[in-house]
Every structure is written in structure tokens, then in C-alpha cells.
Design a protein around this motif. Structure first.
Motif: not given
Length: 395
Positions: A244-251, A255-259, A262-270, A345-351
């Protein structure tokens, strides 16, 4: 107990060769990428070993592809052979009492494996629910989420070494796992053939009571479950909360969620030095990578035998992990942001996620990623590193 584990090949695509002209956009979750020169998908482990050796002996360029969830490929395709890993099967091995050991073929979808463990009341990877991709790719970047990393459940892998052409086992220690990295990601070339996991057997004899998860180790997940950090909950309940948490972030792929395109998180936490982190705004999130172990000084009072209560001495500089999402948002880039005329674009759910809005090219994705890097570096002096494998693209 029918635990759903077998030592054969599961249902799924097990063909010897893909159809000619298949673009990488059809085989990756970002849905970008052109047609490779050649694309093969060996049906079983023996065929995979044979095919890989043949490709390596030819000297041609090659690319390994699993579920395609962590790959962003150029619009130009790939000038060489793409080896797609589709081998399937899960085998239960001998294990100490109270433990379960599994050998999972590299082509098994990772979330199918997690679902199998949860159904059987085995804990150790339940917080890794919903992560797309294949099992063979999981140790390459030591996948992790919600306070759990693969490393904690991983025994080792069976590995076909591109340098020697030999099959060997690599232990967890030999894989040199770290935050989203391993020796496989840092340059050891080859193919992961299978992955060995060890889990806790929390199934209850007689079916009384629900099998429990590993201790909850992530604050957001604990809040979602309504429990304290360190609590244990039914393993199936934890899986549902993570999904549920991952779905809320588009992760979660949907097929019904355009967010979710993606390739998941695009950047690692530095990861930066603690001294550098002090130069950032006070509200910038940061976590010690490894809590520093202070040196303890023990002293005795004059003529006494009991140690004095002397505070520990700090061990010196240490590293901290920053939030890439916070850096992006505070560099002025908001959810849903897109460059003019771009299909990315940046996801509308998860930066942290860059999404394909339906007509993006690989160049669109790379352009947006480079723009984000430049903004964050200009604002905070931090260069964000991409998490996906970039094929024919440079940021």
C-alpha cells in the motif's frame, strides 16, 4: 505442507530466442529503448551458461537483462547481444531448525518469491514486497526498502564469471554488499544464475495464530501499521502495508497508474561526510551510515578501585546518508515537474521517480535527470548518482 516450492521450472516465458526486432522499450519498466542487434532468452540454466560463454568468446558487446526494472536504454538500441535471463524455479534446501533455505533461479520475478515466503509464514524479506525485477538482479544492488535489505537474508549466489567462464559460488561476504551496491555492480562481470536465501520459519504448527514478521525497522511503516518500531506483526499484514505504501508512491507496477511507468527511484541517497552535511540547512534529513563507535576511556579515582564515569571520546569523522528526495524538492523541483515539450516527468506521487508520460524517449529521460542533477549540485553542492543502469546514455 504444500509450500509452493519445487525444484523444477515454474510457469513463465522460457524460450530459446526472442522474436526478431523486439525493442528494449517492451522489456523495461521505463518503456524506452530501441531494438538491439540480437536478443536471446535461454530457457534453462544450462542453456544460459552455454549461450553466455558463446557470446563472451565471440568478443561482441553484451548486455544482461532481467526484469528490466532497473534499466534505461538508449533510443538507438544496443549494438550487440542482449542476454535476457528468464530461468525459473525455487528449490528448498536443508536448513537448521527454525530456518528455511531457498535456492531461487535468477529469472524468478522477485515479488513472486516474496509472496511465496509470506504465504508460508517465512520472514526476512517481507518488507521488500513490491520491488519489481528479477531475483538475479536483487543482489547486484543489494535491494532494500522499509528498513530491510537483501543482505540480511542472503547466503550467496551461483555466479558465471565472465573472466574465466567458470561457475562458482560467491558468499555474502565475497559479494561485498553495501548501500545499493555490491562487487557485481562495481565491475565483476558475469551472470547471477541463482540466489540462496535463509529465512526465519515463523509458521505455527497446527495453524494456530498468524506467522509474525521480522521486527519493524522503519518509522513510516510502523506508523502505517500502528505499532512501535521493533514490533512484530503478522507477516501477511506487513506485506499488505508495504504494498500500500509503495502503491501510494507509484512504486508498484500498475497498468492503470501512469506514475508506475518508471525505473523506480532514479537517484540513490547520497552519502557524504558528516562535516559536509553540517553545511546543509538544519532541516535536511540525514542518518549516520554506520553509527560511530566511540572509544571508551576508563579511569580510576586516586586510591580507588571503581572506574570513573568518563564520557566516551568520539572516534572522529564519519559519513551520513542524505535524502535525495529532500534535495530535489528543496532545489525547486516539484512532483509532476517536466521540461517543456518532454515526455518524461517527475512522478506526481514521489519526487525520486522519473516517469514516462506515454511518449517519452530515452533522451527525454536523460535530459530531465541531467537537469535535476544540475539543480541539486548548484543549490547544495551534491552530485546525485543514478540508481538504474544506463545503456548508451550518459548524464
Amino acid at each position: 505442507m504444500n509450500d509452493g516450492v519445487n525444484d523444477g521450472v515454474s510457469d513463465g516465458m522460457t524460450v530459446d530466442e526472442e522474436r526478431t526486432g523486439t525493442p528494449l522499450s517492451e522489456l523495461t519498466t521505463m518503456r524506452v529503448g530501441g531494438v538491439p542487434e540480437r536478443l536471446i532468452a535461454p530457457a534453462d540454466t544450462a542453456a544460459l551458461v552455454s549461450a553466455a560463454r558463446e557470446v563472451w568468446q565471440s568478443g561482441e558487446e553484451w548486455l544482461l537483462l532481467g526484469g528490466g526494472s532497473n534499466t534505461v536504454a538508449s533510443d538507438e538500441g544496443f549494438d550487440g547481444t542482449v542476454i535476457r535471463v528468464v530461468t525459473r524455479g525455487v528449490e528448498r534446501l536443508d536448513a537448521p531448525e527454525g530456518r528455511v533455505r531457498l535456492r531461487v533461479q535468477a529469472g524468478e520475478p522477485w515479488d513472486d518469491v516474496v509472496a511465496l515466503t509470506v504465504r508460508n509464514g517465512w520472514s526476512g524479506v517481507e518488507a521488500l514486497s513490491g520491488i519489481p525485477g528479477s531475483t538475479g538482479a536483487a543482489p547486484v544492488q543489494n535491494i532494500g526498502a522499509y528498513g530491510q535489505e537483501l543482505e540480511s537474508a542472503l547466503l550467496g549466489v551461483e555466479f558465471l564469471d565472465a573472466g574465466t567462464g567458470e561457475v562458482r559460488r560467491l558468499s555474502r561476504a565475497e559479494l561485498e554488499l553495501g548501500y545499493r551496491t555490491s562487487v557485481l555492480k562495481r565491475g565483476m562481470l558475469g551472470v547471477v544464475l541463482s540466489v540462496d536465501l535463509e529465512l526465519a520459519d515463523n509458521s505455527v504448527p497446527g495453524g494456530v495464530g498468524a506467522p509474525l514478521s521480522a521486527p519493524v525497522a522503519y518509522a513510516q511503516l510502523a506508523d502505517s501499521l500502528g505499532v512501535a518500531l521493533g514490533a512484530r506483526v503478522p507477516v501477511a499484514e506487513l506485506r499488505r502495508a508495504v504494498l500500500a505504501l509503495r502503491a501510494s508512491k507509484g512504486m508498484v507496477l500498475d497498468p492503470d497508474d501512469p506514475d508506475s511507468v518508471s525505473a523506480g527511484s532514479f537517484f540513490t541517497n547520497p552519502i557524504v561526510s558528516e562535516s559536509f552535511a553540517r553545511s546543509l540547512p538544519a532541516n535536511a534529513p540525514r542518518w549516520p551510515v554506520t553509527p560511530p563507535e566511540p572509544n571508551v576511556v576508563i579511569g580510576l579515582p586516586p586510591g580507588g578501585v571503581h572506574p570513573l564515569d568518563i564520557p566516551p571520546l568520539a572516534d572522529g569523522p564519519y559519513d551520513v546518508k542524505l535524502s535525495a528526495a529532500w534535495l530535489i524538492e528543496n532545489a525547486g523541483i516539484r512532483r509532476g515537474f517536466a521540461l517543456p515539450g518532454s515526455g518524461a516527468a517527475i512522478s506526481s506521487k514521489h519526487t525520486l521517480a522519473i516517469v514516462n508520460r506515454g511518449h517519452a524517449s530515452a533522451a527525454d529521460v536523460a535530459q530531465l535527470a541531467s537537469f535535476i542533477q544540475a539543480r541539486v549540485q548548484s543549490e547544495f553542492g551534491v552530485l546525485l548518482r543514478p540508481e538504474p543502469i544506463l545503456v548508451g546514455l550518459v548524464l
